[in-house]
Write a protein that holds these residues in place. Structure first.
Motif, PDB file in Angstrom:
ATOM      1  N   HIS A 104       0.821  -1.205   0.000  1.00 52.98           N
ATOM      2  CA  HIS A 104       0.000   0.000   0.000  1.00 52.98           C
ATOM      3  C   HIS A 104       0.861   1.263   0.000  1.00 52.98           C
ATOM      4  O   HIS A 104       0.566   2.219  -0.714  1.00 52.98           O
ATOM      5  CB  HIS A 104      -0.902   0.031   1.245  1.00 52.98           C
ATOM      6  N   ALA A 105       1.911   1.260   0.815  1.00 56.91           N
ATOM      7  CA  ALA A 105       2.615   2.504   1.111  1.00 56.91           C
ATOM      8  C   ALA A 105       3.807   2.783   0.209  1.00 56.91           C
ATOM      9  O   ALA A 105       4.059   3.933  -0.135  1.00 56.91           O
ATOM     10  CB  ALA A 105       3.082   2.486   2.574  1.00 56.91           C
ATOM     11  N   VAL A 106       4.560   1.761  -0.167  1.00 58.73           N
ATOM     12  CA  VAL A 106       5.834   1.978  -0.843  1.00 58.73           C
ATOM     13  C   VAL A 106       5.774   1.651  -2.328  1.00 58.73           C
ATOM     14  O   VAL A 106       6.291   2.400  -3.163  1.00 58.73           O
ATOM     15  CB  VAL A 106       6.941   1.140  -0.165  1.00 58.73           C
ATOM     16  N   VAL A 295       1.628   1.888   7.574  1.00 59.06           N
ATOM     17  CA  VAL A 295       0.266   1.617   7.120  1.00 59.06           C
ATOM     18  C   VAL A 295      -0.438   2.893   6.648  1.00 59.06           C
ATOM     19  O   VAL A 295      -1.402   2.822   5.876  1.00 59.06           O
ATOM     20  CB  VAL A 295      -0.543   0.936   8.245  1.00 59.06           C
ATOM     21  N   TRP A 296       0.067   4.066   7.055  1.00 56.84           N
ATOM     22  CA  TRP A 296      -0.613   5.312   6.689  1.00 56.84           C
ATOM     23  C   TRP A 296      -0.227   5.794   5.302  1.00 56.84           C
ATOM     24  O   TRP A 296      -0.855   6.704   4.771  1.00 56.84           O
ATOM     25  CB  TRP A 296      -0.340   6.389   7.734  1.00 56.84           C
ATOM     26  N   ALA A 297       0.801   5.224   4.709  1.00 55.09           N
ATOM     27  CA  ALA A 297       1.177   5.519   3.319  1.00 55.09           C
ATOM     28  C   ALA A 297       1.342   7.012   3.058  1.00 55.09           C
ATOM     29  O   ALA A 297       0.957   7.534   2.022  1.00 55.09           O
ATOM     30  CB  ALA A 297       0.137   4.936   2.360  1.00 55.09           C
ATOM     31  N   GLY A 298       1.929   7.721   4.028  1.00 52.04           N
ATOM     32  CA  GLY A 298       2.175   9.143   3.840  1.00 52.04           C
ATOM     33  C   GLY A 298       0.990  10.036   4.134  1.00 52.04           C
ATOM     34  O   GLY A 298       1.087  11.251   3.996  1.00 52.04           O
ATOM     35  N   GLU A 299      -0.147   9.454   4.538  1.00 52.18           N
ATOM     36  CA  GLU A 299      -1.334  10.245   4.843  1.00 52.18           C
ATOM     37  C   GLU A 299      -1.453  10.461   6.348  1.00 52.18           C
ATOM     38  O   GLU A 299      -0.821   9.774   7.143  1.00 52.18           O
ATOM     39  CB  GLU A 299      -2.585   9.534   4.310  1.00 52.18           C
ATOM     40  N   GLU A 300      -2.293  11.412   6.722  1.00 49.90           N
ATOM     41  CA  GLU A 300      -2.498  11.679   8.138  1.00 49.90           C
ATOM     42  C   GLU A 300      -3.238  10.507   8.787  1.00 49.90           C
ATOM     43  O   GLU A 300      -4.199   9.981   8.217  1.00 49.90           O
ATOM     44  CB  GLU A 300      -3.306  12.966   8.318  1.00 49.90           C
ATOM     45  N   ALA A 347       4.404  13.403   8.288  1.00 49.81           N
ATOM     46  CA  ALA A 347       5.207  14.299   9.115  1.00 49.81           C
ATOM     47  C   ALA A 347       4.987  13.977  10.584  1.00 49.81           C
ATOM     48  O   ALA A 347       3.871  13.840  11.054  1.00 49.81           O
ATOM     49  CB  ALA A 347       4.819  15.746   8.830  1.00 49.81           C
ATOM     50  N   GLY A 348       6.099  13.858  11.313  1.00 56.48           N
ATOM     51  CA  GLY A 348       6.016  13.587  12.743  1.00 56.48           C
ATOM     52  C   GLY A 348       5.935  12.119  13.075  1.00 56.48           C
ATOM     53  O   GLY A 348       5.978  11.761  14.231  1.00 56.48           O
ATOM     54  N   LEU A 349       5.785  11.236  12.077  1.00 52.13           N
ATOM     55  CA  LEU A 349       5.661   9.812  12.358  1.00 52.13           C
ATOM     56  C   LEU A 349       6.845   9.033  11.816  1.00 52.13           C
ATOM     57  O   LEU A 349       6.809   7.819  11.776  1.00 52.13           O
ATOM     58  CB  LEU A 349       4.368   9.256  11.747  1.00 52.13           C
ATOM     59  N   THR A 354      16.507   5.233  10.427  1.00 45.54           N
ATOM     60  CA  THR A 354      16.611   5.270   8.983  1.00 45.54           C
ATOM     61  C   THR A 354      15.822   6.423   8.400  1.00 45.54           C
ATOM     62  O   THR A 354      16.270   7.119   7.517  1.00 45.54           O
ATOM     63  CB  THR A 354      16.100   3.947   8.374  1.00 45.54           C
ATOM     64  N   LEU A 355      14.615   6.630   8.913  1.00 44.58           N
ATOM     65  CA  LEU A 355      13.767   7.689   8.410  1.00 44.58           C
ATOM     66  C   LEU A 355      13.334   8.576   9.561  1.00 44.58           C
ATOM     67  O   LEU A 355      13.179   8.139  10.686  1.00 44.58           O
ATOM     68  CB  LEU A 355      12.519   7.107   7.725  1.00 44.58           C
ATOM     69  N   ASP A 356      13.111   9.840   9.245  1.00 43.47           N
ATOM     70  CA  ASP A 356      12.638  10.770  10.266  1.00 43.47           C
ATOM     71  C   ASP A 356      11.729  11.773   9.580  1.00 43.47           C
ATOM     72  O   ASP A 356      12.199  12.663   8.887  1.00 43.47           O
ATOM     73  CB  ASP A 356      13.804  11.483  10.947  1.00 43.47           C
ATOM     74  N   GLY A 357      10.429  11.592   9.772  1.00 43.98           N
ATOM     75  CA  GLY A 357       9.488  12.507   9.140  1.00 43.98           C
ATOM     76  C   GLY A 357       9.535  12.450   7.632  1.00 43.98           C
ATOM     77  O   GLY A 357       9.251  13.423   6.961  1.00 43.98           O
ATOM     78  N   GLY A 358       9.914  11.289   7.061  1.00 43.56           N
ATOM     79  CA  GLY A 358       9.935  11.156   5.618  1.00 43.56           C
ATOM     80  C   GLY A 358      11.213  11.626   4.983  1.00 43.56           C
ATOM     81  O   GLY A 358      11.346  11.606   3.759  1.00 43.56           O
ATOM     82  N   ARG A 359      12.211  12.065   5.764  1.00 45.24           N
ATOM     83  CA  ARG A 359      13.467  12.540   5.182  1.00 45.24           C
ATOM     84  C   ARG A 359      14.559  11.523   5.454  1.00 45.24           C
ATOM     85  O   ARG A 359      14.759  11.114   6.602  1.00 45.24           O
ATOM     86  CB  ARG A 359      13.857  13.880   5.794  1.00 45.24           C
TER      87      ARG A 359
END
Length: 362
Positions: A104-106, A295-300, A347-349, A354-359
């Motif tokens: 779903h997400a990647v 599981v949130w696939a970049g969504e809130e 953002a924030g999750l 390896t990852l921090d807020g999508g960066r």
């Protein structure tokens, strides 16, 4: 000269254990597989199989031949990879086995990247549980698998597969958007929706929140990540209905140990491998559970997420057979997956490490 196709059938038998399994995997009939293996026996001049009860087993001579057969197959894969590296464009087909939340997400975003950068590359994606996917990559059914492992539960290492980290994915306690306080007379069923025009407030007066973690959580935003200062212990939700993945999965075993370590046996009323169903059950107020950030696939998030003691994370990784890991097509897919994973956390999750807020971390 031994025939490579028959050697592969022997290696497949060693991997899968039965004639029927080999036939099913390679789309042959069982009688055709038996005939080819019998012909291989005649070619080598020694017995390759022995009957043990109702099953066939390999003889010591067959085991020796399997080692050479796998080496030959690996060399052929290396030859294909070398040939592909000599080309200027990335092409061919990459078959990927992937577990649900990564699918779903990647994967969708990775496919978009690949379509733009390598239009000649064909990618085939099949959903598989990690245990099955790892086996099937080793058995050459797939070229690449995206798998995961939970804290303290390392998956078996396959000597012929590599392992490349993709992300570290935080796991959190997932709670309904408006969780009523416990106590005599407190509602235990689905949470009532907010009244129109009054976001964050229940349509009917809620009981006064009792002191404790649920009272503190009630002060947090209606959905999304609950601040660390509101971290709660699992035991505070021991009396709630729980939704978990099926028994026998790595996630279920980890969740059970986590709850038992907190001093209770969870009341598992809902059991499903579909994490979208987990979200709906939790969001509707019918259960609490444990959800990975991916599981949130970049969504809130649409539920409230409380950090767990120790901030546990699962590791998401990819594995390929060593001889084919350097194929330009496999390298390109892995690069696209890494870039997609870096953008898959809201953002924030972002998971630490390896990852921090999508960066991506440097």
């Amino acid at each position: 000269m031994l025939e490579i196709r028959r050697l592969r059938l022997l290696a497949e038998f060693a991997q899968r254990g039965t004639i029927a399994a080999v036939a099913d995997a390679l789309a042959y009939s069982p009688s055709s597989v038996s005939q080819q293996l019998s012909q291989l026996e005649r070619e080598v001049g020694v017995a390759l199989f022995t009957q043990v009860g109702r099953r066939l087993q390999l003889t010591p001579q067959a085991e020796l031949l399997v080692v050479h057969a796998r080496a030959v197959l690996d060399q052929l894969e290396e030859a294909e990879a070398d040939l592909a590296r000599s080309l200027t464009a990335v092409g061919g087909t990459v078959r990927i086995a992937v577990f649900q939340s990564a699918a779903h997400a990647v994967v969708p975003q990775a496919l978009t990247i690949l379509a733009a950068e390598h239009p000649g590359l064909r990618v085939e994606v099949t959903e598989r549980e990690p245990e099955v996917g790892l086996f099937e990559v080793a058995a050459r059914d797939f070229d690449l698998v995206i798998a995961e492992q939970y804290p303290g539960n390392t998956r078996p290492l396959h000597a012929d597969l590599d392992r490349v980290p993709l992300a570290r994915d935080a796991i959190r306690l997932a709670l309904p958007p408006l969780l009523p306080a416990p106590g005599p007379g407190a509602p235990r069923g689905p949470v009532r929706p907010a009244a129109a025009g009054t976001p964050g407030r229940s349509a009917t007066p809620a009981p006064t929140a009792a002191p404790g973690p649920e009272a503190r959580i009630a002060e947090a935003p209606a959905t999304g990540q609950i601040p660390n200062v509101l971290a709660t212990l699992l035991a505070d939700f021991a009396g709630r209905p729980w939704v978990l993945e099926p028994a026998g999965t790595a996630s279920r075993e980890w969740a059970m140990q986590l709850c038992r370590g907190a001093g209770f046996e969870p009341d598992v009323r809902f059991e499903t491998a579909d994490l979208m169903a987990h979200i709906r059950l939790i969001r509707s107020g019918n259960a609490v559970g444990l959800l990975p950030d991916l599981v949130w696939a970049g969504e809130e998030p649409s539920v409230r997420l409380a950090p767990l003691p120790g901030d546990p994370q699962r590791e998401v990784f990819s594995s390929a057979r060593l001889p084919s890991a350097s194929r330009p097509a496999v390298v390109a897919v892995r690069d696209a997956l890494a870039r997609a994973a870096a953008a898959s956390f809201p953002a924030g999750l972002g998971a630490t490490g390896t990852l921090d807020g999508g960066r991506p971390r440097g």
